[in-house]
Design an enzyme around this catalytic site. Structure first.
Site, short mmCIF file in Angstrom:
data_model
loop_
_atom_site.label_atom_id
_atom_site.label_comp_id
_atom_site.label_asym_id
_atom_site.label_seq_id
_atom_site.Cartn_x
_atom_site.Cartn_y
_atom_site.Cartn_z
N ARG A 98 -31.20 -41.25 9.50
CA ARG A 98 -31.18 -42.63 8.99
C ARG A 98 -30.59 -43.57 10.04
O ARG A 98 -31.03 -44.71 10.18
CB ARG A 98 -30.40 -42.72 7.69
CG ARG A 98 -31.09 -42.06 6.50
CD ARG A 98 -30.34 -42.33 5.21
NE ARG A 98 -30.32 -43.74 4.88
CZ ARG A 98 -29.36 -44.33 4.16
NH1 ARG A 98 -28.32 -43.63 3.75
NH2 ARG A 98 -29.42 -45.61 3.89
N CYS B 257 -21.69 -47.77 6.56
CA CYS B 257 -22.65 -46.73 6.18
C CYS B 257 -23.86 -47.42 5.60
O CYS B 257 -24.28 -48.45 6.10
CB CYS B 257 -22.00 -45.74 5.21
SG CYS B 257 -21.30 -46.52 3.73
#
Length: 283
Positions: A181, A240
């Site tokens: 990701r 994040c």
């Protein structure tokens, strides 16, 4: 317990019935927001209160403030009063995801000036494996009258990041998402793949051993200083996808003795909601 980070299952087992210990269950599933409360209803650590990540550890979403914006101070105080929190009580948070959601509770308590909150090392799985006390009963405690205020020195916003992008002496972003990701691959949670320019990647699960407990302070210190080099921990900004697993990295830094790093609560889900903000892909 002042400024603690972790407690062991042995410690909690010995203090489970103490009146000054408040256990909170923050089990959660990002794909099924009601799963945590269902599993809590089936079985939880004796005396534990359920706390919802979506409704109590997150605030109202606008579409431009990320998937898990911080709750309002009024919402936090309502939660603390429900749990019976006072400044002389110890909060122990646990989940079944390596501490990723419990770390959010831990960070939020610090954000409002309560340093008497710790994460249960090994969480629900370790507790069950050791055949410790569980229950289906709901706890009942008198509400407290606590009232806390935020310490905004522990967080930064998107404007701060934009102002300091490229200034490695002033800021180093560390992204807690999985490497794919981070590179912009296999993005299923947010509409844009990639990362904030200049960010380093430290997948939060690397803070744990193969048995699901945190690595030793010495091992974490070595790994984090290898990643960061000689820079001051206070220049680090953790992020994040939505401000959850970044707290796990902040917890690991505290365990390692690297104090002062900050959280970008909106994280990637907020950052990528504005097409004018720069994006990088790849390593």
């Amino acid at each position: 317990m002042q400024k603690q980070t972790l407690v062991s299952t042995d410690w909690l087992g010995q203090h489970l019935r103490d009146h000054d210990v408040i256990v909170v269950d923050v089990r959660h599933n990002l794909a099924d927001h009601e799963a945590g409360q269902r599993t809590y209803g089936f079985s939880h650590i004796l005396g534990a209160h359920f706390v919802s990540v979506e409704r109590e550890l997150s605030g109202p979403r606008t579409g431009h403030n990320g998937r898990h914006p911080l709750p309002t101070m009024a919402g936090i105080n309502k939660l603390l009063r429900r749990l019976g929190v006072t400044t002389d009580k110890i909060i122990v948070a646990y989940d079944d995801a390596g501490g990723m959601f419990a770390a959010r509770m831990w960070w939020m308590m610090r954000w409002i000036g309560l340093y008497n909150c710790a994460v249960l090392d090994g969480g629900w799985q370790k507790w069950l494996a050791e055949h410790r006390q569980v229950s289906r009963e709901l706890p009942h405690v008198p509400e407290s009258d606590i009232h806390c205020f935020v310490q905004d020195k522990l967080r930064v916003d998107a404007d701060y990041l934009l102002q300091h992008l490229g200034d490695r002496a002033a800021m180093q972003i560390v992204d807690a998402r999985a490497p794919d990701r981070f590179r912009g691959e296999n993005e299923t949670l947010d509409p844009v793949g990639g990362h904030i320019p200049g960010a380093l990647n430290r997948f939060f699960q690397h803070n744990l051993t193969g048995t699901g407990v945190f690595k030793s302070p010495g091992e974490l210190h070595q790994e984090w200083t290898t990643l960061l080099g000689p820079r001051e921990p206070a220049t680090v900004v953790a992020q994040c996808g939505s401000g959850i697993t970044a707290c796990h990295n902040l917890l690991a830094m505290e365990i390692a003795g690297l104090h002062g790093a900050k959280l970008y609560p909106g994280s990637w889900s907020e950052w990528c909601s504005d097409v004018s903000r720069p994006v990088e892909t790849g390593e």
